[in-house]
Design an enzyme around this catalytic site. Sequence first.
Site, PDB file in Angstrom:
ATOM      1  N   GLU A 204      -3.225   6.071  13.348  1.00 14.84           N
ATOM      2  CA  GLU A 204      -3.211   4.834  14.176  1.00 14.84           C
ATOM      3  C   GLU A 204      -3.236   5.017  15.555  1.00 14.84           C
ATOM      4  O   GLU A 204      -2.784   5.941  15.905  1.00 14.84           O
ATOM      5  CB  GLU A 204      -2.189   4.136  13.758  1.00 14.84           C
ATOM      6  CG  GLU A 204      -1.797   3.919  12.310  1.00 14.84           C
ATOM      7  CD  GLU A 204      -0.548   3.204  11.601  1.00 14.84           C
ATOM      8  OE1 GLU A 204       0.145   2.830  12.475  1.00 14.84           O
ATOM      9  OE2 GLU A 204      -0.445   3.592  10.660  1.00 14.84           O
ATOM     10  N   GLU A 314      -0.273  -6.999  15.608  1.00 17.57           N
ATOM     11  CA  GLU A 314       0.829  -6.899  14.863  1.00 17.57           C
ATOM     12  C   GLU A 314       2.175  -7.235  15.719  1.00 17.57           C
ATOM     13  O   GLU A 314       2.152  -6.786  16.785  1.00 17.57           O
ATOM     14  CB  GLU A 314       1.111  -5.662  13.933  1.00 17.57           C
ATOM     15  CG  GLU A 314       2.505  -5.290  13.178  1.00 17.57           C
ATOM     16  CD  GLU A 314       2.519  -4.261  12.624  1.00 17.57           C
ATOM     17  OE1 GLU A 314       3.676  -4.311  11.957  1.00 17.57           O
ATOM     18  OE2 GLU A 314       1.626  -3.299  12.855  1.00 17.57           O
TER      19      GLU A 314
END
Length: 400
Positions: A204, A314
């Site tokens: 990520e 997010e």
Amino acid sequence: MMGMAGFVVALMMIVFIISPCVYGKGSSNHQEIDVQRLLKRFNKPALKSIKSEDGDIIDCVLITNQPAFDHPLLKNHTIQLRPSFIPKVDSMYTKKKAKAMNQVWNKNGECPRNTVPVRRTKKEDILRASAESFGKRTHRSIPPEYISPSIGHEYAIMDLRNGKFFGTEFVMNIWNPNVQAFGEFSLAQTWLVSGEGPNLNSIEAGWQVSQQIYGDTNTRLFVFWTSNGYQGKLCYNLACPDHGFVQTSNVFTVGGSLNPVSQYDGDQTEISMLIWKDGENWWLKIGEENVGYWPGNLFTSLGNGATTVQWGGEIVNLKTDGKHTTTDMGSGHFADEGYKTASYFRNIRVVDETNTLREPQGPTPFAPNGDCYSIKVGDGGTSWGSHFFFGGPGQNERCP
């Protein structure tokens, strides 16, 4: 569904070491000794140190002495100084290039060759990490179906599954979202995922705002990985002494502040990222700079490529006072407001088995709480290629 580590805290391992002192089982002198010991362990000897205007101190550490090599799997690791190839581009279209960008600390100096810039861990970082209880740190793995936002994490993402992917490239704009509560964060990132359960692997990278992790509200570059479904010790960037990401660039530091950021109805600041598998290792390139790589032997299932790729935003919603958070995702504006107002990813491509960058086929938008945070797929046939807008303000009339 998601490959994000959820709400994990940098320097998490510290709690194991000094929490007895923090919670009154030892004297303040013992705590100070423990803190100093940890600082010595975390902060490697520097050939040069740079004081950044954002309050960071950047240590220029010999590339062979960086924190990654404290990881037990990397004790005898041979550094790959540069990638052996760059994925070739499908000639279907030419993307609009992002302007070159710098980090805040670059204004005050540069690290010499054969060193890497590492953000110095400070005493307050350790005390901040140790002061939070484990009950406030939640780690979430990827379940087989879509996640309910009720667990505290909310998303607006594009999701590409059931393939074999060896990397991704994209351009996204950078914002400085408002984050309401200390234990919340807001981010935009990509996920490259394989495996499931305790064998779930994820790579990520992106930008994030988290006062709990960084001690401020700056927008920062981050990297992350897991090889066990987000279990056990977890941390971002190089904040743990055995994090494992090998940095090769003397220009970018993971965890460093990004500035300027995009302005509402004004200039848009962008960052271009490319992640790809080169032999066993997974490289990260920002703009024209090879930043570093995740060594292949850290992983258990990514060796054969990723089976899921995701892009988007997010946030964490702690529901302070029983209400939905006012934490912004992206710019804090909804996706349908479009360019110069909403956050976006553009020129999205994936690396296929021939090491060619191609547009993703059939990605699915996912924004389960669209009254709080939304997503809108952009029209094709432009210089933006595959793209989408996302984001939102959180709490509002439709999102109480």
